[in-house]
Design an enzyme around this catalytic site. Structure first.
Site, PDB file in Angstrom:
ATOM      1  N   ASN A 139     -34.046 -88.799  10.919  1.00  0.00           N
ATOM      2  CA  ASN A 139     -33.008 -88.543   9.933  1.00  0.00           C
ATOM      3  C   ASN A 139     -31.731 -88.606  10.328  1.00  0.00           C
ATOM      4  O   ASN A 139     -30.595 -88.089   9.720  1.00  0.00           O
ATOM      5  CB  ASN A 139     -33.145 -87.262   9.105  1.00  0.00           C
ATOM      6  CG  ASN A 139     -34.765 -87.037   8.559  1.00  0.00           C
ATOM      7  OD1 ASN A 139     -35.285 -87.899   8.006  1.00  0.00           O
ATOM      8  ND2 ASN A 139     -35.344 -85.729   8.770  1.00  0.00           N
ATOM      9  N   ARG A 140     -31.279 -89.259  11.422  1.00  0.00           N
ATOM     10  CA  ARG A 140     -30.157 -89.556  12.134  1.00  0.00           C
ATOM     11  C   ARG A 140     -29.466 -88.252  12.538  1.00  0.00           C
ATOM     12  O   ARG A 140     -28.244 -88.371  12.929  1.00  0.00           O
ATOM     13  CB  ARG A 140     -29.069 -90.373  11.123  1.00  0.00           C
ATOM     14  CG  ARG A 140     -29.773 -91.763  10.696  1.00  0.00           C
ATOM     15  CD  ARG A 140     -29.757 -92.601  11.919  1.00  0.00           C
ATOM     16  NE  ARG A 140     -30.097 -94.152  11.704  1.00  0.00           N
ATOM     17  CZ  ARG A 140     -31.161 -94.519  11.627  1.00  0.00           C
ATOM     18  NH1 ARG A 140     -32.501 -93.927  12.095  1.00  0.00           N
ATOM     19  NH2 ARG A 140     -31.298 -95.713  11.422  1.00  0.00           N
ATOM     20  N   LEU A 141     -30.353 -87.283  12.795  1.00  0.00           N
ATOM     21  CA  LEU A 141     -29.764 -85.910  13.279  1.00  0.00           C
ATOM     22  C   LEU A 141     -30.135 -85.963  14.893  1.00  0.00           C
ATOM     23  O   LEU A 141     -30.686 -85.165  15.380  1.00  0.00           O
ATOM     24  CB  LEU A 141     -30.358 -84.847  12.771  1.00  0.00           C
ATOM     25  CG  LEU A 141     -29.988 -84.586  11.257  1.00  0.00           C
ATOM     26  CD1 LEU A 141     -30.765 -83.506  10.655  1.00  0.00           C
ATOM     27  CD2 LEU A 141     -28.692 -84.593  11.001  1.00  0.00           C
TER      28      LEU A 141
END
Length: 251
Positions: free
Chosen positions: A202-204
């Protein structure tokens, strides 16, 4: 760009290219005491476990005295607690930039592992003895190439470059010692900050950055940029003996 050059295949649309990264991340408790130790861990994994092609390839970014940036891919040839070393023609654009402005960034783009390492610091020339020792380990053809190419200067055509090499090959045949070019040598980048980037879902992403303490140089202050609200931990002695602190950056 002509109409025929436009991307019409949706599979080739950059905006539609997405990969979900790994669930496993990078925690502060997993880090080594110094960024060079942590780099050694990741470098070993990139070279052996992942088997990446040229894991020592890095993007070297410099800027001239007017702040105009330039980047290129260069091969790392040595690293230890004193810094990261690469070799080049001292007449090249990157060398001219570093003469005017020693601040430099090194980026190791280990895409198949969803990892990056970003080193920022200052570059200084290596000593001639160190340069000569490395030069002797280069293949004969690469030694000749260091003489044949006036790096970053315009050249008439490929034939002119090949002719210069052929002349040198005749003068220094295989087995004969090639002198070290006076215009060629190394740079050692003393790290002031080193970021380890691990892609996450999730691009975290996980971004953990070692920042050198005050005694290591003024760039330690730069490391505090964006650190408001970020976690930090103290590390052991770093460049210049000022110690390292670790901070987590938002992705």
């Amino acid at each position: 760009m002509g109409q025929d050059d436009r991307v019409t295949d949706p599979d080739l649309d950059p905006a539609a290219m997405r990969r979900q990264y790994r669930a496993e991340g990078l925690a502060e408790t997993e880090l080594a005491a110094t960024p060079v130790e942590q780099f050694a861990r990741w470098f070993r994994q990139a070279a052996t476990v992942a088997g990446l092609f040229e894991p020592n390839a890095m993007v070297v970014s410099t800027a001239d005295a007017q702040g105009r940036p330039s980047s290129r891919t260069v091969l790392l040839k040595h690293f230890d607690e004193q810094g990261f070393v690469f070799y080049t023609n001292y007449g090249s654009r990157k060398a001219r930039d570093l003469t005017e402005n020693p601040h430099v960034s090194l980026l190791f783009p280990w895409h198949p592992m969803a990892r990056q390492v970003i080193v920022t610091g200052e570059a200084r020339r290596t000593g001639r003895d160190e340069t000569a020792a490395y030069f002797r380990t280069r293949p004969h053809g690469s030694q000749l190439g260091a003489w044949a190419s006036h790096q970053s200067a315009p050249v008439e055509d490929r034939a002119a470059l090949d002719a210069a090499y052929a002349e040198l090959a005749a003068r220094y045949p295989e087995g004969e010692q090639v002198p070290v070019p006076p215009h060629w040598g190394g740079f050692r980048v003393t790290p002031r900050a080193v970021e380890f980037w691990q892609g996450r879902e999730n691009r975290l992403h996980d971004r953990l950055r070692y920042v050198a303490g005050p005694a290591a140089g003024a760039e330690g202050a730069e490391g505090s940029e964006g650190s408001e609200g970020s976690g930090s931990a103290e590390g052991s002695a770093g460049a210049g003996g000022g110690g390292w602190r670790v901070e987590r950056l938002a992705p």
